[in-house]
Design a protein around this motif. Structure first.
Motif, PDB file in Angstrom:
ATOM      1  N   ALA A 180      -9.679  -0.620  -0.098  1.00  0.00           N
ATOM      2  CA  ALA A 180      -8.303  -1.075  -0.343  1.00  0.00           C
ATOM      3  C   ALA A 180      -7.600  -0.129  -1.310  1.00  0.00           C
ATOM      4  CB  ALA A 180      -8.302  -2.491  -0.900  1.00  0.00           C
ATOM      5  N   VAL A 181      -6.353   0.223  -0.981  1.00  0.00           N
ATOM      6  CA  VAL A 181      -5.512   1.041  -1.859  1.00  0.00           C
ATOM      7  C   VAL A 181      -4.564   0.096  -2.581  1.00  0.00           C
ATOM      8  CG1 VAL A 181      -3.884   2.955  -1.995  1.00  0.00           C
ATOM      9  CG2 VAL A 181      -5.642   2.945  -0.217  1.00  0.00           C
ATOM     10  N   VAL A 182      -4.665   0.041  -3.929  1.00  0.00           N
ATOM     11  CA  VAL A 182      -3.811  -0.858  -4.703  1.00  0.00           C
ATOM     12  C   VAL A 182      -3.147  -0.080  -5.835  1.00  0.00           C
ATOM     13  CG1 VAL A 182      -5.269  -2.849  -4.182  1.00  0.00           C
ATOM     14  CG2 VAL A 182      -5.645  -1.585  -6.288  1.00  0.00           C
ATOM     15  N   GLY A 183      -2.099  -0.653  -6.366  1.00  0.00           N
ATOM     16  CA  GLY A 183      -1.360  -0.043  -7.470  1.00  0.00           C
ATOM     17  C   GLY A 183       0.012  -0.654  -7.551  1.00  0.00           C
ATOM     18  N   ARG A 184       0.722  -0.319  -8.599  1.00  0.00           N
ATOM     19  CA  ARG A 184       2.084  -0.846  -8.736  1.00  0.00           C
ATOM     20  C   ARG A 184       2.989  -0.212  -7.683  1.00  0.00           C
ATOM     21  NH1 ARG A 184       5.072   2.997 -11.409  1.00  0.00           N
ATOM     22  NH2 ARG A 184       3.886   4.573 -12.560  1.00  0.00           N
ATOM     23  N   PRO A 185       4.216  -0.725  -7.523  1.00  0.00           N
ATOM     24  CA  PRO A 185       5.087  -0.205  -6.458  1.00  0.00           C
ATOM     25  C   PRO A 185       5.448   1.261  -6.638  1.00  0.00           C
ATOM     26  CG  PRO A 185       5.874  -2.346  -7.224  1.00  0.00           C
ATOM     27  CD  PRO A 185       4.797  -1.917  -8.179  1.00  0.00           C
ATOM     28  N   ASN A 186       5.570   1.957  -5.500  1.00  0.00           N
ATOM     29  CA  ASN A 186       6.142   3.300  -5.423  1.00  0.00           C
ATOM     30  C   ASN A 186       5.312   4.372  -6.110  1.00  0.00           C
ATOM     31  OD1 ASN A 186       8.319   4.249  -3.932  1.00  0.00           O
ATOM     32  ND2 ASN A 186       9.477   4.787  -5.754  1.00  0.00           N
ATOM     33  N   VAL A 187       3.982   4.208  -6.107  1.00  0.00           N
ATOM     34  CA  VAL A 187       3.126   5.272  -6.641  1.00  0.00           C
ATOM     35  C   VAL A 187       2.564   6.140  -5.515  1.00  0.00           C
ATOM     36  CG1 VAL A 187       2.503   4.045  -8.752  1.00  0.00           C
ATOM     37  CG2 VAL A 187       1.109   3.735  -6.682  1.00  0.00           C
ATOM     38  N   GLY A 188       2.876   5.786  -4.254  1.00  0.00           N
ATOM     39  CA  GLY A 188       2.433   6.607  -3.127  1.00  0.00           C
ATOM     40  C   GLY A 188       1.292   6.015  -2.326  1.00  0.00           C
ATOM     41  N   LYS A 189       1.139   4.692  -2.360  1.00  0.00           N
ATOM     42  CA  LYS A 189       0.005   4.073  -1.650  1.00  0.00           C
ATOM     43  C   LYS A 189       0.075   4.334  -0.149  1.00  0.00           C
ATOM     44  CE  LYS A 189       0.868  -0.002  -3.319  1.00  0.00           C
ATOM     45  NZ  LYS A 189       1.955   0.450  -4.219  1.00  0.00           N
ATOM     46  N   SER A 190       1.238   4.131   0.448  1.00  0.00           N
ATOM     47  CA  SER A 190       1.346   4.314   1.897  1.00  0.00           C
ATOM     48  C   SER A 190       1.181   5.781   2.286  1.00  0.00           C
ATOM     49  CB  SER A 190       2.698   3.786   2.400  1.00  0.00           C
ATOM     50  OG  SER A 190       2.762   2.381   2.248  1.00  0.00           O
ATOM     51  N   THR A 191       1.656   6.698   1.443  1.00  0.00           N
ATOM     52  CA  THR A 191       1.464   8.122   1.718  1.00  0.00           C
ATOM     53  C   THR A 191      -0.017   8.476   1.673  1.00  0.00           C
ATOM     54  OG1 THR A 191       3.624   8.606   0.719  1.00  0.00           O
ATOM     55  CG2 THR A 191       2.124  10.454   1.016  1.00  0.00           C
ATOM     56  N   LEU A 192      -0.742   7.936   0.692  1.00  0.00           N
ATOM     57  CA  LEU A 192      -2.184   8.167   0.618  1.00  0.00           C
ATOM     58  C   LEU A 192      -2.888   7.532   1.815  1.00  0.00           C
ATOM     59  CD1 LEU A 192      -4.627   9.253  -0.947  1.00  0.00           C
ATOM     60  CD2 LEU A 192      -4.733   7.041  -2.134  1.00  0.00           C
ATOM     61  N   PHE A 193      -2.481   6.336   2.183  1.00  0.00           N
ATOM     62  CA  PHE A 193      -3.042   5.641   3.354  1.00  0.00           C
ATOM     63  C   PHE A 193      -2.914   6.516   4.595  1.00  0.00           C
ATOM     64  CE2 PHE A 193      -2.413   2.813   7.007  1.00  0.00           C
ATOM     65  CZ  PHE A 193      -3.460   1.913   6.892  1.00  0.00           C
ATOM     66  N   ASN A 194      -1.720   7.048   4.823  1.00  0.00           N
ATOM     67  CA  ASN A 194      -1.499   7.898   5.985  1.00  0.00           C
ATOM     68  C   ASN A 194      -2.333   9.170   5.910  1.00  0.00           C
ATOM     69  OD1 ASN A 194       0.381   6.134   7.111  1.00  0.00           O
ATOM     70  ND2 ASN A 194       2.107   7.090   6.081  1.00  0.00           N
ATOM     71  N   ARG A 195      -2.417   9.754   4.725  1.00  0.00           N
ATOM     72  CA  ARG A 195      -3.170  10.994   4.563  1.00  0.00           C
ATOM     73  C   ARG A 195      -4.660  10.765   4.830  1.00  0.00           C
ATOM     74  NH1 ARG A 195      -2.120  16.195   4.780  1.00  0.00           N
ATOM     75  NH2 ARG A 195      -0.231  15.850   3.552  1.00  0.00           N
ATOM     76  N   LEU A 196      -5.211   9.678   4.324  1.00  0.00           N
ATOM     77  CA  LEU A 196      -6.639   9.414   4.500  1.00  0.00           C
ATOM     78  C   LEU A 196      -6.989   9.135   5.955  1.00  0.00           C
ATOM     79  CD1 LEU A 196      -7.354   7.186   1.357  1.00  0.00           C
ATOM     80  CD2 LEU A 196      -8.098   9.538   1.735  1.00  0.00           C
ATOM     81  N   LEU A 197      -6.028   8.574   6.704  1.00  0.00           N
ATOM     82  CA  LEU A 197      -6.274   8.281   8.118  1.00  0.00           C
ATOM     83  C   LEU A 197      -5.862   9.429   9.028  1.00  0.00           C
ATOM     84  CD1 LEU A 197      -5.251   4.531   8.453  1.00  0.00           C
ATOM     85  CD2 LEU A 197      -7.509   5.510   8.105  1.00  0.00           C
ATOM     86  N   GLY A 198      -5.200  10.438   8.460  1.00  0.00           N
ATOM     87  CA  GLY A 198      -4.837  11.594   9.260  1.00  0.00           C
ATOM     88  C   GLY A 198      -3.681  11.379  10.189  1.00  0.00           C
ATOM     89  N   GLY A 199      -2.842  10.416   9.896  1.00  0.00           N
ATOM     90  CA  GLY A 199      -1.685  10.164  10.752  1.00  0.00           C
ATOM     91  C   GLY A 199      -0.746   9.202  10.083  1.00  0.00           C
ATOM     92  N   ARG A 200       0.437   9.049  10.646  1.00  0.00           N
ATOM     93  CA  ARG A 200       1.455   8.187  10.048  1.00  0.00           C
ATOM     94  C   ARG A 200       1.286   6.777  10.573  1.00  0.00           C
ATOM     95  NH1 ARG A 200       7.633   9.998   8.990  1.00  0.00           N
ATOM     96  NH2 ARG A 200       8.057   8.502   7.369  1.00  0.00           N
ATOM     97  N   ARG A 201       0.589   5.927   9.824  1.00  0.00           N
ATOM     98  CA  ARG A 201       0.344   4.546  10.224  1.00  0.00           C
ATOM     99  C   ARG A 201       1.192   3.569   9.415  1.00  0.00           C
ATOM    100  NH1 ARG A 201      -4.342   2.912  12.329  1.00  0.00           N
ATOM    101  NH2 ARG A 201      -3.255   0.916  12.339  1.00  0.00           N
ATOM    102  N   ALA A 202       1.423   3.886   8.112  1.00  0.00           N
ATOM    103  CA  ALA A 202       2.217   2.998   7.263  1.00  0.00           C
ATOM    104  C   ALA A 202       3.620   3.565   7.112  1.00  0.00           C
ATOM    105  CB  ALA A 202       1.557   2.849   5.888  1.00  0.00           C
ATOM    106  N   ILE A 203       4.581   2.699   6.837  1.00  0.00           N
ATOM    107  CA  ILE A 203       5.956   3.118   6.598  1.00  0.00           C
ATOM    108  C   ILE A 203       6.050   3.724   5.207  1.00  0.00           C
ATOM    109  CG2 ILE A 203       8.333   2.320   6.385  1.00  0.00           C
ATOM    110  CD1 ILE A 203       7.598   0.054   8.282  1.00  0.00           C
ATOM    111  N   VAL A 204       6.699   4.883   5.125  1.00  0.00           N
ATOM    112  CA  VAL A 204       6.872   5.552   3.834  1.00  0.00           C
ATOM    113  C   VAL A 204       8.362   5.673   3.553  1.00  0.00           C
ATOM    114  CG1 VAL A 204       6.412   7.645   2.519  1.00  0.00           C
ATOM    115  CG2 VAL A 204       4.739   6.834   4.182  1.00  0.00           C
TER     116      VAL A 204
END
Length: 437
Positions: free
Chosen positions: A7-31
């Motif tokens: 699980a990727v957690v943290g306060r808002p707007n620290v880049g969680k969705s960008t990290l999520f997409n990077r770790l999966l190698g594609g754009r899965r979450a909205i950034v």
């Protein structure tokens, strides 16, 4: 093999969705630059050095909040409870904040397993000083990365693999049926998902557009595996506002394309709208099996003729979905909700149905004898042979004596002949013509 959850957690707007997409190698979450874009838990499956894992992107974890933000916080807490490893993400450029300290405190209280502190927006190894202040949080290791540029991602994944629990062999999982719940905004999609799952798996709010990503949940019912997908409401293209909403609709349509079965939700209180029929068109184009589900049927209690009247309305507006079964439910009260699985199982089986070639040709030839194919360009067209080339949806090729197309009305006649013989209830059929050159 049991798949670990990260699980990727943290306060808002620290880049969680960008990290999520990077770790999966594609754009899965909205950034997006707007804080709070991710509200629900978003799941994706990844692989690193031969080890599969499930990654969970969460909404911004804010220690305090009311209304929908309180639900976002509850969703993040549930993701933390489910996870084998936590990636606690902070913003290296902004530095340590009181909100980071509070999130760290809550993580220690609620998670006994491994927690990796990930300092984002460290774009170069020379910026290592950006991580220094975060050692005060007391986590080890501290992993500097740039989710945007991809810096440090491999090292982070290596660190994650190092703390994951040992893989355990399990019995092979049965193939799951992917069921997407779609419809225009605010028809009760998330409420239906929550009623099916028996838990507040996704956010429910009277505010249209609460669900922004397609949310996958795997579960079992009556010994069978399903993946239930809650999607954002699909609006008309001309009504889409900011980029986040456009991405949401794009994700919803992508969810439809990968689904086995679509539950197309209609608001039983408002009736069928033009937007409902447009959503239905997207579903047909994707080749999904479909169940027309009229929600909020509790509003029609005490109206004995309401079902028959609404069936006629659906038949009138969804002529291209005449093969789809209909269900009348209430996500609010649970009325007939779980009986949807009888229809889901049935239409999924029809979508995967394969017809023996000899039987198929007998049905086609009987249809041709009853009604010969029309003359094309002054020449008669004879169907020499038919074969099924695929399933999901059932796909057939008809080999003819001449090149060219057969009139669409005759193709529809042949499709109806197949449906009369084999049913194919709930699923579209694809027919193609192949003539001699």
């Amino acid at each position: 093999m049991a798949i670990p959850i990260i699980a990727v957690v943290g306060r808002p707007n620290v880049g969680k969705s960008t990290l999520f997409n990077r770790l999966l190698g594609g754009r899965r979450a909205i950034v997006d630059d707007m804080p709070g874009v991710t509200r629900d838990r978003l799941y994706g499956e990844g692989d690193w050095r031969g080890r599969r894992f499930v990654l969970v992107d969460t909404g911004g974890f804010e220690p305090e909040g009311t209304g929908i933000m309180a639900q976002v916080r509850a969703q993040a807490k549930q993701a933390i409870a489910e996870a084998d490893v936590i990636l606690f993400l902070v913003d290296g450029k902004e530095g340590l904040t009181p909100a980071d300290v509070e999130v760290a405190r809550l993580l220690r209280m609620g998670k006994p397993g491994p927690i990796l502190l990930v300092v984002n927006k460290v774009d170069d190894v020379s910026q290592g000083a950006l991580t220094a202040d975060f050692y005060r949080l007391g986590f080890d290791p501290v992993c500097p990365v740039s989710a945007e540029a991809g810096q440090g991602i491999g090292d982070l994944l290596d660190a994650v693999m190092g703390v994951l629990p040992e893989a355990k062999d399990e019995a092979a999982e049965s193939e799951a049926i992917t069921v997407a719940v779609v419809g225009r905004p605010n028809v009760g999609k998330s409420s239906l998902v929550n009623r099916i799952l028996g838990a507040d798996r996704v956010l429910v709010s009277s505010e249209p557009g609460t669900t922004r990503d397609a949310i996958d949940t795997r579960f079992s019912y009556r010994g069978r595996d399903y993946i239930l997908v809650d999607t954002a409401g699909i609006r008309a293209k001309g009504r889409l506002g900011r980029s986040v909403e456009r991405y949401s609709v794009s994700r919803a349509l992508a969810a439809v394309r990968r689904a086995d079965v679509v539950l197309l939700l209609i608001d039983g209180a408002e009736g069928v709208t033009a937007q409902d029929t447009k959503v239905g068109g997207e579903v047909v184009e994707a080749g999904c099996a479909t169940v027309l589900v009229v929600n909020k049927w509790d509003c029609r209690a005490g109206q004995p003729d309401a079902v028959d009247e609404f069936r006629l309305t659906l038949q009138e507006h969804f002529k291209y979905l005449a093969y789809a079964p209909m269900a009348f439910v209430s996500a609010l009260t649970g009325l007939r909700v779980m009986s949807l699985f009888d229809a889901i199982d049935a239409v999924a089986a029809e979508r995967a149905r394969r017809i023996p070639t000899s039987e198929l040709n007998e049905v086609i030839q009987r249809a041709v004898v009853r009604r010969p194919a029309p003359v094309e360009r002054g020449r008669p067209v004879r169907i020499r042979y038919a074969t099924q080339t695929g399933t999901k949806p059932p796909t057939f090729v008809l080999f003819t004596t001449t090149a060219g197309k057969i009139h669409f009305s005759y193709m529809r006649y042949l499709e109806n002949s197949l449906r009369d013989a084999y049913g194919f209830r709930g699923t579209p059929i694809s027919l193609a013509i192949r003539g001699r050159a």
